[in-house]
Scaffold this motif. Sequence first.
Motif, mmCIF file in Angstrom:
data_model
loop_
_atom_site.group_PDB
_atom_site.id
_atom_site.type_symbol
_atom_site.label_atom_id
_atom_site.label_comp_id
_atom_site.label_asym_id
_atom_site.label_seq_id
_atom_site.Cartn_x
_atom_site.Cartn_y
_atom_site.Cartn_z
ATOM 1 N N ARG A 102 1.789 7.009 -6.562
ATOM 2 C CA ARG A 102 0.724 7.934 -6.965
ATOM 3 C C ARG A 102 1.102 9.367 -6.616
ATOM 4 O O ARG A 102 0.879 10.294 -7.401
ATOM 5 C CB ARG A 102 -0.582 7.536 -6.287
ATOM 6 C CG ARG A 102 -1.799 8.364 -6.688
ATOM 7 C CD ARG A 102 -3.057 7.806 -6.066
ATOM 8 N NE ARG A 102 -3.264 6.422 -6.478
ATOM 9 C CZ ARG A 102 -3.805 5.489 -5.704
ATOM 10 N NH1 ARG A 102 -4.179 5.785 -4.474
ATOM 11 N NH2 ARG A 102 -3.968 4.258 -6.159
ATOM 12 N N THR A 142 2.339 1.763 -3.482
ATOM 13 C CA THR A 142 1.294 2.228 -4.394
ATOM 14 C C THR A 142 0.978 3.702 -4.157
ATOM 15 O O THR A 142 0.900 4.498 -5.105
ATOM 16 C CB THR A 142 0.016 1.385 -4.203
ATOM 17 O OG1 THR A 142 0.325 0.005 -4.396
ATOM 18 C CG2 THR A 142 -1.052 1.802 -5.194
ATOM 19 N N GLN A 143 0.802 4.077 -2.889
ATOM 20 C CA GLN A 143 0.440 5.454 -2.575
ATOM 21 C C GLN A 143 1.591 6.421 -2.879
ATOM 22 O O GLN A 143 1.360 7.551 -3.332
ATOM 23 C CB GLN A 143 0.035 5.556 -1.098
ATOM 24 C CG GLN A 143 -1.228 4.812 -0.726
ATOM 25 C CD GLN A 143 -2.482 5.505 -1.226
ATOM 26 O OE1 GLN A 143 -2.439 6.597 -1.770
ATOM 27 N NE2 GLN A 143 -3.623 4.859 -1.041
ATOM 28 N N LEU A 168 2.264 2.814 -11.563
ATOM 29 C CA LEU A 168 2.503 1.568 -10.845
ATOM 30 C C LEU A 168 1.176 1.089 -10.277
ATOM 31 O O LEU A 168 0.523 1.822 -9.521
ATOM 32 C CB LEU A 168 3.514 1.776 -9.709
ATOM 33 C CG LEU A 168 3.846 0.544 -8.865
ATOM 34 C CD1 LEU A 168 4.676 -0.439 -9.677
ATOM 35 C CD2 LEU A 168 4.581 0.946 -7.594
ATOM 36 N N SER A 169 0.801 -0.122 -10.614
ATOM 37 C CA SER A 169 -0.455 -0.677 -10.112
ATOM 38 C C SER A 169 -0.247 -1.367 -8.775
ATOM 39 O O SER A 169 0.879 -1.703 -8.395
ATOM 40 C CB SER A 169 -1.033 -1.675 -11.119
ATOM 41 O OG SER A 169 -0.232 -2.853 -11.152
ATOM 42 N N ARG A 170 -1.352 -1.634 -8.077
ATOM 43 C CA ARG A 170 -1.265 -2.352 -6.805
ATOM 44 C C ARG A 170 -0.758 -3.772 -7.028
ATOM 45 O O ARG A 170 -0.003 -4.312 -6.215
ATOM 46 C CB ARG A 170 -2.626 -2.377 -6.113
ATOM 47 C CG ARG A 170 -2.672 -3.188 -4.820
ATOM 48 C CD ARG A 170 -1.597 -2.737 -3.816
ATOM 49 N NE ARG A 170 -1.523 -3.631 -2.670
ATOM 50 C CZ ARG A 170 -2.159 -3.435 -1.533
ATOM 51 N NH1 ARG A 170 -2.952 -2.383 -1.380
ATOM 52 N NH2 ARG A 170 -2.030 -4.279 -0.531
ATOM 53 N N ALA A 178 2.893 -3.558 -7.239
ATOM 54 C CA ALA A 178 3.460 -3.320 -5.910
ATOM 55 C C ALA A 178 3.485 -4.611 -5.096
ATOM 56 O O ALA A 178 4.468 -4.898 -4.395
ATOM 57 C CB ALA A 178 2.661 -2.246 -5.182
ATOM 58 N N GLU A 232 0.831 -1.206 0.000
ATOM 59 C CA GLU A 232 0.000 0.000 0.000
ATOM 60 C C GLU A 232 0.863 1.253 0.000
ATOM 61 O O GLU A 232 0.569 2.233 -0.696
ATOM 62 C CB GLU A 232 -0.926 -0.002 1.209
ATOM 63 C CG GLU A 232 -1.839 1.210 1.315
ATOM 64 C CD GLU A 232 -2.903 1.273 0.234
ATOM 65 O OE1 GLU A 232 -3.571 2.323 0.127
ATOM 66 O OE2 GLU A 232 -3.083 0.273 -0.508
#
Length: 341
Positions: A257, A253-254, A263-265, A268, A250
Amino acid sequence: MNVTFEMIANDPALYLFALQGDMAHFQQMTRETFRRSIFLDDRIVRAGGQGFSVPFNEIRAADWPEPANRPVQFIFHVAQCGSTLLARALDLPGRSLVLREPAALRRLGVEAGQDGKVDGQMLDFTLAMLGKRWDAAAPVVVKANVPVNAIVRDIRGRLPGASALCLYFPLAGYVAAVMRTPGHEQWVESIFAEMHFARSPWAAQAAPRSTAQRAACLWFAQIKGFDALTAADSAARTLNADVFFDHPAETITQTARLFGIALSRVEADDIVAGELFATYSKNPALDYDAEVRAARALVARRSLAAEIAEAEAWARAARDRHGLSEALDSPLFGDRVPLLG
């Protein structure tokens, strides 16, 4: 090597390696050697070819791109809090360029810590050099190191709108991380002396008398800086390192962003399940995973209980003198976390 100022200004392969004396030293690099360079100090992985140097007086006389025209985003941190691991997870050729601990920027931070002055012209030049990239659409992220925290406001003032992440531990976790071995304690003493923290306003009325108190002073100064930054800068976020370690996918990912990295979850999750998180981020030859990290942190907290208590007492007294928020604002995700106790 026949190099022009235009080449220096625009070619990302001509990397500003160091500022030493009154010379700027450059090293030839490739995107791959940047990826393989866990740190961009003496441990840098060089590409082939000769380096070259340029006198400061020539740099000051030339016109260089404005830092704001090639913005750099930053991970600021307090040390030993997972910044190298996070930075390496975000280093994705073709989608980002992550520069870990540039030595030239560190020198400017050290100088500012020692005499309270920032060489604005050389900072502009350094940021412009760090902002070079192969792909205009791929964000550049700099993972700084502790001395750079002395010039956070100067850096952010030159990069309006660029994002920043302030990665930290609450004090107990910080002391456990930076005092867990004699080598780490030596680092506390060394950086405290190098940055002249004994002359800082935080230490003026109560000089730290032990390594634990000096660790508390280091932490207090950096947290005060992060607190001020997030209060004034809407593009800055904070992250408790324990949140990162408890929720690595998480966090990746955050943070991606925040920095505009594609980058997708799912990606990650794959990074967290892969080799990077199974080895020591500073030395991939060593096995090191979440269980080892948690066990080491628990042992350190128990063995350093007296030092943690001493550090907390010093920091509480400093808070009474100078003020300190109960928790840092603008968390990347999750709740605000108490800084003391």
